[in-house]
Design a protein around this motif. Structure first.
Motif, PDB file in Angstrom:
ATOM      1  N   LEU A 277     -84.257  56.312 -88.063  1.00 27.04           N
ATOM      2  CA  LEU A 277     -84.023  55.054 -87.369  1.00 27.04           C
ATOM      3  C   LEU A 277     -82.820  54.345 -87.972  1.00 27.04           C
ATOM      4  N   ARG A 278     -82.034  53.789 -87.118  1.00 30.16           N
ATOM      5  CA  ARG A 278     -80.842  53.062 -87.543  1.00 30.16           C
ATOM      6  C   ARG A 278     -80.971  51.612 -87.067  1.00 30.16           C
ATOM      7  N   PRO A 279     -80.400  50.683 -87.818  1.00 32.11           N
ATOM      8  CA  PRO A 279     -80.461  49.286 -87.389  1.00 32.11           C
ATOM      9  C   PRO A 279     -79.778  49.106 -86.028  1.00 32.11           C
ATOM     10  N   VAL A 280     -80.389  48.286 -85.207  1.00 25.76           N
ATOM     11  CA  VAL A 280     -79.842  48.024 -83.876  1.00 25.76           C
ATOM     12  C   VAL A 280     -79.737  46.514 -83.721  1.00 25.76           C
ATOM     13  N   GLU A 281     -78.621  46.089 -83.199  1.00 26.66           N
ATOM     14  CA  GLU A 281     -78.427  44.670 -82.953  1.00 26.66           C
ATOM     15  C   GLU A 281     -78.497  44.432 -81.456  1.00 26.66           C
ATOM     16  N   ILE A 282     -79.333  43.486 -81.054  1.00 24.05           N
ATOM     17  CA  ILE A 282     -79.437  43.145 -79.640  1.00 24.05           C
ATOM     18  C   ILE A 282     -78.540  41.944 -79.388  1.00 24.05           C
ATOM     19  N   VAL A 283     -77.594  42.134 -78.488  1.00 25.58           N
ATOM     20  CA  VAL A 283     -76.649  41.079 -78.148  1.00 25.58           C
ATOM     21  C   VAL A 283     -77.306  40.194 -77.101  1.00 25.58           C
ATOM     22  N   ASP A 284     -77.066  38.900 -77.195  1.00 23.46           N
ATOM     23  CA  ASP A 284     -77.693  37.947 -76.290  1.00 23.46           C
ATOM     24  C   ASP A 284     -76.980  37.947 -74.933  1.00 23.46           C
TER      25      ASP A 284
ATOM     26  N   HIS B  51     -92.202  49.479 -84.337  1.00 22.15           N
ATOM     27  CA  HIS B  51     -93.395  48.815 -84.840  1.00 22.15           C
ATOM     28  C   HIS B  51     -94.661  49.317 -84.166  1.00 22.15           C
ATOM     29  N   GLY B  52     -94.600  50.468 -83.512  1.00 24.36           N
ATOM     30  CA  GLY B  52     -95.791  50.993 -82.856  1.00 24.36           C
ATOM     31  C   GLY B  52     -96.282  50.129 -81.708  1.00 24.36           C
ATOM     32  N   GLY B  53     -95.366  49.384 -81.092  1.00 25.71           N
ATOM     33  CA  GLY B  53     -95.725  48.580 -79.939  1.00 25.71           C
ATOM     34  C   GLY B  53     -96.328  47.223 -80.273  1.00 25.71           C
ATOM     35  N   THR B  54     -96.272  46.816 -81.556  1.00 25.82           N
ATOM     36  CA  THR B  54     -96.872  45.541 -81.940  1.00 25.82           C
ATOM     37  C   THR B  54     -95.908  44.367 -81.824  1.00 25.82           C
ATOM     38  N   GLY B  55     -94.702  44.653 -81.372  1.00 29.01           N
ATOM     39  CA  GLY B  55     -93.734  43.573 -81.188  1.00 29.01           C
ATOM     40  C   GLY B  55     -92.740  43.520 -82.310  1.00 29.01           C
ATOM     41  N   PRO B  56     -91.594  42.825 -82.078  1.00 27.50           N
ATOM     42  CA  PRO B  56     -90.539  42.763 -83.089  1.00 27.50           C
ATOM     43  C   PRO B  56     -90.927  41.947 -84.280  1.00 27.50           C
TER      44      PRO B  56
ATOM     45  N   GLY C  90     -79.251  52.873 -64.979  1.00 30.94           N
ATOM     46  CA  GLY C  90     -79.130  51.613 -64.256  1.00 30.94           C
ATOM     47  C   GLY C  90     -79.232  50.412 -65.162  1.00 30.94           C
ATOM     48  N   GLU C  91     -79.821  49.350 -64.645  1.00 32.77           N
ATOM     49  CA  GLU C  91     -79.875  48.088 -65.367  1.00 32.77           C
ATOM     50  C   GLU C  91     -81.074  48.029 -66.298  1.00 32.77           C
ATOM     51  N   LEU C  92     -80.862  47.352 -67.402  1.00 34.51           N
ATOM     52  CA  LEU C  92     -81.913  47.183 -68.397  1.00 34.51           C
ATOM     53  C   LEU C  92     -81.766  45.773 -68.946  1.00 34.51           C
ATOM     54  N   THR C  93     -82.807  44.960 -68.832  1.00 35.99           N
ATOM     55  CA  THR C  93     -82.717  43.596 -69.345  1.00 35.99           C
ATOM     56  C   THR C  93     -82.874  43.594 -70.861  1.00 35.99           C
ATOM     57  N   ALA C  94     -82.425  42.496 -71.474  1.00 33.86           N
ATOM     58  CA  ALA C  94     -82.551  42.357 -72.919  1.00 33.86           C
ATOM     59  C   ALA C  94     -84.026  42.395 -73.327  1.00 33.86           C
ATOM     60  N   ALA C  95     -84.886  41.795 -72.511  1.00 31.85           N
ATOM     61  CA  ALA C  95     -86.320  41.788 -72.814  1.00 31.85           C
ATOM     62  C   ALA C  95     -86.898  43.205 -72.765  1.00 31.85           C
ATOM     63  N   GLN C  96     -86.461  43.992 -71.771  1.00 27.90           N
ATOM     64  CA  GLN C  96     -86.939  45.376 -71.671  1.00 27.90           C
ATOM     65  C   GLN C  96     -86.482  46.207 -72.866  1.00 27.90           C
ATOM     66  N   LEU C  97     -85.218  46.039 -73.252  1.00 32.73           N
ATOM     67  CA  LEU C  97     -84.703  46.766 -74.401  1.00 32.73           C
ATOM     68  C   LEU C  97     -85.444  46.353 -75.668  1.00 32.73           C
ATOM     69  N   ALA C  98     -85.725  45.068 -75.808  1.00 34.08           N
ATOM     70  CA  ALA C  98     -86.462  44.584 -76.973  1.00 34.08           C
ATOM     71  C   ALA C  98     -87.864  45.192 -77.020  1.00 34.08           C
ATOM     72  N   GLN C  99     -88.513  45.319 -75.859  1.00 31.14           N
ATOM     73  CA  GLN C  99     -89.851  45.922 -75.813  1.00 31.14           C
ATOM     74  C   GLN C  99     -89.800  47.396 -76.217  1.00 31.14           C
ATOM     75  N   ILE C 100     -88.795  48.108 -75.748  1.00 31.58           N
ATOM     76  CA  ILE C 100     -88.646  49.529 -76.096  1.00 31.58           C
ATOM     77  C   ILE C 100     -88.440  49.675 -77.590  1.00 31.58           C
ATOM     78  N   LEU C 101     -87.541  48.885 -78.139  1.00 33.11           N
ATOM     79  CA  LEU C 101     -87.257  48.978 -79.571  1.00 33.11           C
ATOM     80  C   LEU C 101     -88.467  48.575 -80.409  1.00 33.11           C
ATOM     81  N   ALA C 102     -89.208  47.581 -79.958  1.00 34.62           N
ATOM     82  CA  ALA C 102     -90.417  47.160 -80.690  1.00 34.62           C
ATOM     83  C   ALA C 102     -91.443  48.284 -80.681  1.00 34.62           C
ATOM     84  N   ALA C 103     -91.606  48.951 -79.550  1.00 32.73           N
ATOM     85  CA  ALA C 103     -92.571  50.055 -79.481  1.00 32.73           C
ATOM     86  C   ALA C 103     -92.172  51.190 -80.393  1.00 32.73           C
ATOM     87  N   LEU C 104     -90.877  51.443 -80.489  1.00 30.98           N
ATOM     88  CA  LEU C 104     -90.404  52.542 -81.318  1.00 30.98           C
ATOM     89  C   LEU C 104     -90.466  52.230 -82.802  1.00 30.98           C
TER      90      LEU C 104
END
Length: 117
Positions: free
Chosen positions: A65-72, A112-117, A96-110
């Protein structure tokens, strides 16, 4: 002269042991019925039971895993798409399109096991 018996496979012994247990017969009675050695039958019962009781061997998961920065921003345009490959062969394809919230959910699942950021 001793009669040579054919070797049975693991699954054949498993089936025989299951039949024996369902029959309610003693090892001697069941073995005599099927021309089996009662000692061999009871050994296979022990062997198959030991295998079933053994804890499953689970290989450790190694993740790079590498650090990822989510741009606003509101949305990311991914015209060609991208893929994320997991250590066990899982593939996440995004097109296609991916919202910041969707990307945040994907990254949290990967991460933190889906427990959130």
């Amino acid at each position: 002269m001793r009669r040579k018996t054919r070797r049975r496979s693991w699954s054949e012994w498993q089936q025989l042991v299951e039949e024996w247990q369902r029959s309610g017969l003693s090892a001697n009675a069941f073995a005599a019925r099927g021309q089996l050695n009662p000692s061999t039958l009871t050994w296979w019962k022990w062997r198959l039971g030991a295998e079933a009781d053994a804890p499953a061997k689970v290989a450790p998961i190694e993740a790079d895993l590498r650090p990822v920065e989510i741009v606003d921003v509101e949305q990311y345009e991914v015209p060609d798409g991208w893929e994320l490959h997991g250590p066990s062969g899982e593939v996440l394809r995004v097109r296609g399109e991916l919202t910041a919230a969707q990307l945040a959910q994907i990254l949290a699942a990967l991460t933190h096991g889906g427990t959130g950021p």
